[in-house]
Structure formats: structure tokens, C-alpha cells
Scaffold this active site. Sequence first.
Site, PDB file in Angstrom:
ATOM      1  N   HIS A  61       0.856  -1.188   0.000  1.00 35.73           N
ATOM      2  CA  HIS A  61       0.000   0.000   0.000  1.00 35.73           C
ATOM      3  C   HIS A  61       0.891   1.236   0.000  1.00 35.73           C
ATOM      4  O   HIS A  61       2.020   1.205   0.500  1.00 35.73           O
ATOM      5  CB  HIS A  61      -0.879   0.021   1.248  1.00 35.73           C
ATOM      6  N   GLU A  96       0.896   3.902   1.787  1.00 39.78           N
ATOM      7  CA  GLU A  96       1.338   4.314   3.121  1.00 39.78           C
ATOM      8  C   GLU A  96       2.504   3.455   3.613  1.00 39.78           C
ATOM      9  O   GLU A  96       3.483   3.963   4.152  1.00 39.78           O
ATOM     10  CB  GLU A  96       0.203   4.203   4.151  1.00 39.78           C
ATOM     11  N   CYS A 148      -6.334   1.706   5.769  1.00 36.78           N
ATOM     12  CA  CYS A 148      -6.916   0.444   6.235  1.00 36.78           C
ATOM     13  C   CYS A 148      -6.335   0.098   7.616  1.00 36.78           C
ATOM     14  O   CYS A 148      -5.457   0.797   8.132  1.00 36.78           O
ATOM     15  CB  CYS A 148      -6.608  -0.669   5.240  1.00 36.78           C
ATOM     16  N   CYS A 188      -2.482  -0.417   7.612  1.00 33.88           N
ATOM     17  CA  CYS A 188      -1.707   0.822   7.486  1.00 33.88           C
ATOM     18  C   CYS A 188      -1.794   1.690   8.733  1.00 33.88           C
ATOM     19  O   CYS A 188      -0.781   2.241   9.170  1.00 33.88           O
ATOM     20  CB  CYS A 188      -2.149   1.589   6.247  1.00 33.88           C
TER      21      CYS A 188
END
Length: 157
Positions: free
Chosen positions: A46, A48, A76, A79
Amino acid sequence: MKEALAEAAIAKELDEVPVGAVIVRGGEIIARAHNLREHIRQANAHAEMLAIQQASELLGTWSLDDCELYVTLEPCMMCIGVMNLARIGKLVYGTEDPKGGAVDSLIQIKTIRHLNAWPKEIQSGVLREECSSILTEFFREKRKRPKRDRSQFSVNQ
């Protein structure tokens, strides 16, 4: 947030879910990333996560308490968990994620007792329209295309 949106646009060009992130320290961008799950075949790639890894490598520490993370989509659970562990000082996100957001939408991370209080500051809705529209447009286009046949992939690839 405009720089995070630029990263999201790169992800879109790569046919990745268009989410972008930047990490700022002392007013300067020190890390930038976009989703790369499909390209590097990693569920945790992801924006992040990649930005946090980049910032940690640059600064030579896992503790990013003097950093701000800007991301186009509400993080999410994975993260926000890593942001907590990395002690991100401030989180700024663009649009909500009703299916997976762990800051305000699906899970409200600040209401879970006994978790460390990182990020210390959270701001939502920054450039919400732009952050939302790049995702909406991506998925609208994606639904028009035929689904990928995953049977062509073997376990040994």
C-alpha cells in the site's frame, strides 16, 4: 495532498488502485509512494506502507514522530497499525473508505482502548473531491473491462 494525488495518478497509469502517499518532515517531502500491490505481487504494498518504509530508511529510524503522512484514501487497519507503530505524528487523508477505512469509517481506531495514541493528530477531507474522483473514475473504467483469468498463474511463478 496535491503531491499524494500526483502519486495516485502514477498508480492509475500502472493500473493499480490509485492511492498515493507522501511523508513530510519539517515542511519537506522526504518520502513518496503509490500502491504497487499488482506490480510487486505483495498484499502489503500500500502507498502508506511503502512511504513509511522509505522514510524510515532515509532517516535511519523506525520512529517517525516528527513526520506527517498525507494519503489520498483513509488508511486500512494494516496501514493505521503501522502508522501507530512508526509513531507517525500527524495523518492527513483525503477521502473516506467505507469498505476498509480504519480511522473513521469502518473502524474508529481512536476508540480502541489501550492502543498507543499515534498518530497524535488526524485530519480528514483534504481535497476530498479530487481524492474521491480519481478512485471513482478508476473503478468505473475497471468494471468495463473483462476480468483477468487467474488460472494462467501457477504457484511456482
